[in-house]
Design an enzyme around this catalytic site. Structure first.
Site, short mmCIF file in Angstrom:
data_model
loop_
_atom_site.label_atom_id
_atom_site.label_comp_id
_atom_site.label_asym_id
_atom_site.label_seq_id
_atom_site.Cartn_x
_atom_site.Cartn_y
_atom_site.Cartn_z
N ASP A 9 0.81 -1.01 -0.06
CA ASP A 9 -0.06 -0.11 0.15
C ASP A 9 0.97 1.47 0.02
OD1 ASP A 9 -1.89 2.05 0.67
OD2 ASP A 9 -3.33 0.54 1.32
N ASP A 10 0.60 2.32 -0.71
CA ASP A 10 1.53 3.31 -0.92
C ASP A 10 1.48 4.36 0.40
OD1 ASP A 10 -1.12 3.94 -1.90
OD2 ASP A 10 -0.35 5.77 -2.53
N ASP A 53 -3.08 -3.17 -2.45
CA ASP A 53 -3.97 -2.12 -2.54
C ASP A 53 -4.03 -1.69 -4.21
OD1 ASP A 53 -5.07 0.20 -1.91
OD2 ASP A 53 -3.55 1.34 -2.32
N MET A 55 -5.27 1.21 -5.57
CA MET A 55 -4.92 2.70 -6.09
C MET A 55 -3.51 3.22 -5.68
SD MET A 55 -7.74 3.97 -7.57
CE MET A 55 -7.79 5.68 -7.42
N ASP A 330 13.71 -65.68 -18.48
CA ASP A 330 14.03 -65.07 -19.74
C ASP A 330 13.40 -65.99 -20.81
OD1 ASP A 330 16.86 -63.68 -20.52
OD2 ASP A 330 16.20 -65.17 -21.90
N ASN A 338 12.99 -61.18 -33.01
CA ASN A 338 13.29 -59.87 -33.36
C ASN A 338 13.72 -60.16 -34.71
OD1 ASN A 338 12.56 -58.21 -31.40
ND2 ASN A 338 14.44 -58.16 -30.43
N ASP A 347 8.42 -56.33 -29.53
CA ASP A 347 7.82 -55.52 -28.41
C ASP A 347 6.33 -56.12 -28.33
OD1 ASP A 347 10.06 -53.91 -28.07
OD2 ASP A 347 9.24 -52.30 -29.02
N GLU A 373 14.94 -59.36 -22.62
CA GLU A 373 13.66 -60.47 -22.44
C GLU A 373 13.81 -60.98 -21.27
OE1 GLU A 373 16.19 -60.42 -24.49
OE2 GLU A 373 17.11 -62.36 -24.98
#
Lengths: 456, 456
Positions: A9-10, A53, A55, A330, A338, A347, A373
């Site tokens: 606030d000023d 504030d 203003m 495994d 693959n 995947d 795997e």
């Protein structure tokens, strides 16, 4: 909860008055007499809440608020604007600048403390999600953090609980720019509707004839599904005791009749924005958790998570004197899959394999992809015999049904399994994994597609 | 804040009395008349707090409490034990069973609500960290969550603020089994000591002559560094108003003089345990964040983070009309380093390379490892000319100083860089990256160790 409050606030006597009030309630108070000073304090010593504030000469409160809310480092700090003039248009300007609430001068103590406490409580919750303290040390300010007031709200879903039909229609109509409104004209099914979910905000009149509006609020706060949905209550001017009680329970905001449509819209938007911000933080935290703990291909836990979790389980097992078994497996000749069908097919087999594991273990068991795997299942409170039974069942489940490679091709797959149990051994992570691994190696050597138990 | 309270007592009128009191304060109340029933309700509908009668036929309150605290799914729920006999020994037994607090029958309203509210507030904070709601949907109960009451506390660091020297010495001595005690005999340097850090708990007498003990408490709660340190206050019997105020501010627990040593030790342990539990949760969340966003080898951000962050920055750039530049770079002939010196040396070069990037960009720029030996720097509010300047400086910094492979070997390394800027282009993530990538490709083709700007 105490907290650090910045008063801006000023006019020095105004600052001193608020400082004295807040200090007497054991808040920690910082002061600034201009917008510039406020911004520099916020950058240096971020407060938990700001009383601002409107203003002021030079940079006015609206502009200060806009700057606070535009900076990701301060956008989460609640701002209460303090105005001498109580005009709806000012409030709307403030809300649009990102303000969280308003107080009119002269500031009444009860309203002041209720608003400050309620906003501080909310901030403490989001602070845990933002992880400011930890990230500020290591990564600088968090560049992926969402900003509170980003974007306009036009797609909200609002539950409106109001039994005065004319008022309900007026409110519903006023909220059209913000989104979709579901109307409850008695309050009797409010909880049921809210629990059914998906609302961004619940607007409740506290003057319902059939049910106690505050009771609905408290139940919304107590139920897990609605705990984080903001609540805005509509009260008559005479009803300030009920309002204070509401704020204590966890109501987020309020409007006093007669209601200004623009202010309604602005407040609704502020609440929805805040909710979505917190949601975003929770979602990010959840995603981080998933990414850090699970394997992206199979959705099982990853190796890092598995080892840290096994460490804990081994300590528990040692304390309780119960045995724990580990199954390491495994896929046989996985490289051929693959090589023959490509990595995408590989995947797909890993995913299918992971699903068969999940279907064949118990809720307390934990399955993880160990790498490549290789998979691991941790079985707490399990002896060797039971572990062998589970392993045999799993081995059969893999062998019996070929894996789909694509719509026309299937491929028979088998798995080798090694089992180790803590019984009669020191519960060390390394030795347990090493023994299971050795048993798996033996299963491979003895012709694959079989279960071997570590015997030493 | 409202919350769901579970009341457990075998005497129905007692249950009804507490239910009525809590309901009138807008809490949501569940009831159980035996330990078994309580445990089954907790498993089905976890409450936010539990009021647990000690003396019950069958399973008594201590045993119920032990089971609640031993289960990771419920160990974080605060338990208040309600006892007819107010004997220190009972309280110690309860605290050792994991209870968070005690109320003596007949239960006084003020004490009841103060304790319930304070514990609920704490729970709401940890709830955000536990992420119960999100993880329960996807991963089942969170198996890596720490358990609240695991392990004995013997290595705590406690700050004791008490100006009555005899009392201070007695308290300090009593706390020896729990850990190390730092003594402040006036309270005047309490804040300074606490901020210096490392304490697991602050114990403060509220009857200090030189300073207001509550003011110290409120400041501890307001300062970032001490916000999460638990506070236990010591009060005289006559001082209940001050105590209530303290609980409101955020004091975690209290002891009334004369102090029972065993109870002191048990309460201190409870607070330290709770603090370390929350710390553990925060640490895990932080680790998750790091693992999800950074590259393990270089410590730079990872590709996933970079793209999601770039998306946000592009939106901001479009809204503000400012340009953004992207620099994509690839170490020249990196494969040769791996082939000649091995992967460990290759990783060392990547780390060194990442550090040179970090040293040569601004605080607002963001550097990420894009994958392999490819890196990206995002430069907000930057035009092509400035980006070229940064890129040239970086290119030179790489070329000028050879990279250490080991103590005796160094290797000259160069880098090729491609730059793309949003100026005059639609701010699309894909096109920006593609243009930078094409410029990088051109730099490679034109002989490497150079900067090329995307020109189309």
């Amino acid at each position: 909860m105490s907290a650090r409050v910045l008063v801006v606030d000023d006019v020095l006597p105004n600052v001193k008055l608020l400082e004295a009030k807040l200090t007497s309630e054991y808040f920690d108070v910082l002061c600034a007499t201009s917008g510039e000073e406020a911004l520099s304090i916020i950058a240096r010593t971020p407060p938990d809440i700001i009383l601002l504030d409107v203003m002021m000469p030079g940079m006015d409160g609206f502009e200060v608020c806009r700057r606070i809310k535009a900076d990701p480092r301060s956008s989460h700090i609640p701002v209460i604007m303090v105005t001498a003039l109580d005009h709806p248009r000012d409030r709307v300007t403030g809300l649009e600048a990102g303000a969280d609430d308003f107080l009119t001068k002269p500031v009444h103590d009860v309203a002041l403390f209720a608003r400050v406490r309620s906003l501080v409580r909310l901030k403490m919750l989001t602070d845990e999600l933002v992880m400011r303290e930890v990230t500020s040390q290591s990564l600088g300010f968090r560049p992926d953090g969402p900003i509170m007031n980003a974007g306009e709200i036009e797609d909200a879903f609002i539950l409106l609980v109001e039994d005065q039909e004319r008022s309900a229609n007026r409110l519903a109509e006023a909220m059209i720019p913000v989104g979709r409104v579901e109307l409850d004209l008695t309050g009797e099914s409010a909880l049921e509707r809210a629990t059914a979910g998906g609302h961004d905000l619940v607007v409740i009149s506290l003057g319902l004839a059939a049910v106690d509006g505050l009771r609905i609020c408290s139940q919304l706060r107590s139920i897990e599904e609605t705990r984080h949905v903001p609540i805005l209550v509509i009260v008559d001017e005479s009803n300030s005791r009920e309002l204070m009680r509401g704020l204590e329970i966890g109501v987020n905001d309020y409007l006093v009749r007669p209601i200004d449509r623009n202010e309604l819209v602005a407040r609704v938007r502020t609440q929805v924005r805040r909710k979505r911000y917190a949601e975003q933080l929770r979602k990010t935290a959840h995603q981080n958790y998933r990414m850090a703990t699970t394997d992206a291909v199979t959705g099982l836990y990853n190796r890092h998570f598995m080892t840290s979790h096994l460490e804990t389980l081994l300590q528990n097992a040692e304390q309780s004197g119960r045995t724990l078994s580990v199954m390491m497996m495994d896929i046989d000749y996985f490289k051929r899959i693959n090589d023959s069908y490509g990595h995408a097919a590989g995947d797909q087999v890993l995913r299918d394999f992971a699903q068969r594991i999940s279907r064949n273990i118990r809720g307390i068991d934990l399955a993880a992809r160990f790498g490549g795997e290789e998979f691991v299942v941790i079985m707490p409170e399990t002896d060797t015999d039971f572990a062998v039974m589970v392993a045999e069942r799993l081995r059969a489940a893999i062998e019996q049904e070929p894996f789909h490679i694509n719509t026309t091709t299937s491929q028979a797959v088998t798995v080798s399994l090694g089992i180790a149990c803590t019984a009669g051994h020191p519960a060390s992570l390394e030795s347990l994994i090493a023994r299971a691994d050795a048993a798996l190696y033996q299963a491979k050597n003895e012709g694959r597609n079989r279960v071997v138990v570590a015997r030493d």
